[in-house]
Design a protein around this motif. Structure first.
Motif, short mmCIF file in Angstrom:
data_model
loop_
_atom_site.label_atom_id
_atom_site.label_comp_id
_atom_site.label_asym_id
_atom_site.label_seq_id
_atom_site.Cartn_x
_atom_site.Cartn_y
_atom_site.Cartn_z
N ARG A 98 -2.11 -13.02 -0.80
CA ARG A 98 -1.25 -13.73 -1.74
C ARG A 98 0.04 -12.97 -2.05
O ARG A 98 1.01 -13.58 -2.51
N LEU A 99 0.03 -11.67 -1.83
CA LEU A 99 1.21 -10.86 -2.14
C LEU A 99 2.12 -10.65 -0.94
O LEU A 99 3.04 -9.83 -1.00
N HIS A 100 1.89 -11.39 0.13
CA HIS A 100 2.78 -11.30 1.30
C HIS A 100 4.21 -11.59 0.85
O HIS A 100 4.49 -12.57 0.17
N GLY A 101 5.12 -10.68 1.19
CA GLY A 101 6.50 -10.82 0.77
C GLY A 101 6.84 -10.08 -0.51
O GLY A 101 8.01 -10.07 -0.92
N HIS A 102 5.83 -9.47 -1.13
CA HIS A 102 6.06 -8.72 -2.38
C HIS A 102 5.82 -7.22 -2.20
O HIS A 102 5.54 -6.53 -3.18
N ASP A 103 5.91 -6.73 -0.99
CA ASP A 103 5.77 -5.29 -0.68
C ASP A 103 4.44 -4.71 -1.16
O ASP A 103 4.40 -3.70 -1.88
N PRO A 104 3.30 -5.32 -0.76
CA PRO A 104 2.01 -4.73 -1.15
C PRO A 104 1.64 -3.54 -0.28
O PRO A 104 2.01 -3.47 0.90
N LEU A 105 0.90 -2.61 -0.84
CA LEU A 105 0.33 -1.49 -0.11
C LEU A 105 -1.15 -1.43 -0.43
O LEU A 105 -1.54 -1.20 -1.58
N ALA A 106 -2.00 -1.65 0.57
CA ALA A 106 -3.45 -1.63 0.38
C ALA A 106 -3.95 -0.20 0.46
O ALA A 106 -3.57 0.56 1.35
N VAL A 107 -4.82 0.17 -0.47
CA VAL A 107 -5.45 1.49 -0.48
C VAL A 107 -6.83 1.35 0.13
O VAL A 107 -7.66 0.57 -0.37
N VAL A 108 -7.10 2.08 1.21
CA VAL A 108 -8.37 1.98 1.91
C VAL A 108 -8.92 3.37 2.19
O VAL A 108 -8.18 4.35 2.27
N ARG A 109 -10.24 3.43 2.34
CA ARG A 109 -10.89 4.72 2.60
C ARG A 109 -10.86 5.08 4.07
O ARG A 109 -10.99 6.24 4.44
N ARG A 110 -10.72 4.07 4.92
CA ARG A 110 -10.68 4.28 6.38
C ARG A 110 -9.78 3.21 6.98
O ARG A 110 -9.51 2.19 6.32
N PRO A 111 -9.30 3.40 8.22
CA PRO A 111 -8.39 2.40 8.81
C PRO A 111 -8.96 0.99 8.72
O PRO A 111 -10.15 0.76 8.93
N ALA A 112 -8.08 0.04 8.38
CA ALA A 112 -8.48 -1.35 8.20
C ALA A 112 -7.39 -2.24 8.81
O ALA A 112 -6.61 -2.86 8.09
N ASP A 113 -7.35 -2.26 10.12
CA ASP A 113 -6.29 -2.98 10.81
C ASP A 113 -6.42 -4.50 10.69
O ASP A 113 -5.50 -5.23 11.07
N ASP A 114 -7.55 -4.98 10.16
CA ASP A 114 -7.72 -6.42 9.97
C ASP A 114 -7.11 -6.91 8.66
O ASP A 114 -7.06 -8.12 8.42
#
Length: 272
Positions: free
Chosen positions: A18-34
């Motif tokens: 939903r935040l596409h276009g609003h400069d989101p940065l996801a915090v993940v514990r391991r790579p999550a290319d999906d």
């Protein structure tokens, strides 16, 4: 920038979309290319790794599962966010959260209190039960619980994400707690009937006393005292206190919360 913790969970994934276009940065514990968002590796077990991602004016979505270090980690991240000068924290709590309550309600209550005292503008989301937990609970078409016969409210986690997106992209308002509910509340017998109707096969809810439910949970591998606390919590949330609904989802997003029929149509494949 909008920093999303808990980004690989049901709420976080929906929020990132939903935040596409609003400069989101996801915090993940391991790579999550999906993920449909750029991401950074960080971990609540090392709060400073999340703090390092924050800059003045950022918005922070604070959310994670419950684990033994939950309160200390969330408090530390809140303090680091305050130090970094973030513009707002939107945090996911739970309906009825308060210090001293059972299990997650008590833990969230402690974090909520810390956030309110942090000096950071905040929005605390207190949703009712998650519809997305029901496929796990109705194993082989049967759910056991100690909820009794009163109505209990559940909400689709996508509606929680919609609320968070609305708050994170609007001008920052005064600190506030939002009680989020889904559509009409149902007894668990009523929920079973809706599931059975959607699947075209029988589904049932079996109500147990608190001691019986605690014993059932122990047989499932949940140790005491947690099994007893969880059974008692079910009885408390089934006392009618989780039956009332609010208009918060519609007020904040402009759409009604997703109905039972919408949820079941989209998730029927998960009810194996």
């Amino acid at each position: 920038m909008i920093v999303i913790t808990g980004a690989t969970g049901n709420i976080g994934r929906a929020l990132a979309r939903r935040l596409h276009g609003h400069d989101p940065l996801a915090v993940v514990r391991r790579p999550a290319d999906d993920l449909e968002s750029r991401y950074a590796i960080a971990d609540f077990d090392r709060p400073e790794t999340i703090g390092d991602l924050l800059s003045p004016g950022d918005r922070l979505f604070l959310n994670s599962g419950i684990w033994p270090g939950f309160v200390a980690a969330h408090r530390a991240v809140i303090d680091l966010a305050a130090k970094a000068g973030v513009a707002q924290i939107v945090a996911v709590s739970v309906r009825g959260a308060a210090p001293g309550r059972r299990l997650g309600m008590g833990l969230h209550g402690l974090v909520d209190a810390h956030l309110k005292e942090s000096g950071v503008p905040y929005a605390i989301l207190r949703p009712s039960g998650f519809m997305q937990t029901l496929p796990r609970d109705f194993r082989d078409g049967t759910m056991y619980g100690a909820y009794g016969s009163a109505g209990v409210n559940y909400i689709d986690t996508r509606d929680i994400a919609d609320v968070a997106a609305a708050l994170l992209t609007a001008p920052v308002g005064p600190g506030r707690v939002y009680e989020l509910t889904g559509p009409r509340s149902l007894s668990h017998d009523g929920i079973a009937a809706e599931i059975g109707k959607a699947l075209g096969r029988a589904a049932r809810y079996v109500n147990l006393s608190v001691p019986e439910m605690a014993a059932h949970l122990e047989r499932q591998g949940i140790p005491q005292p947690f099994a007893g606390e969880l059974a008692a919590l079910q009885a408390e949330t089934g006392d009618g206190s989780w039956e009332p609904t609010t208009t918060a989802v519609a007020d904040l997003t402009g759409h009604a919360p997703r109905s039972w029929q919408e949820f079941l149509a989209d998730h029927r494949h998960l009810f194996a």
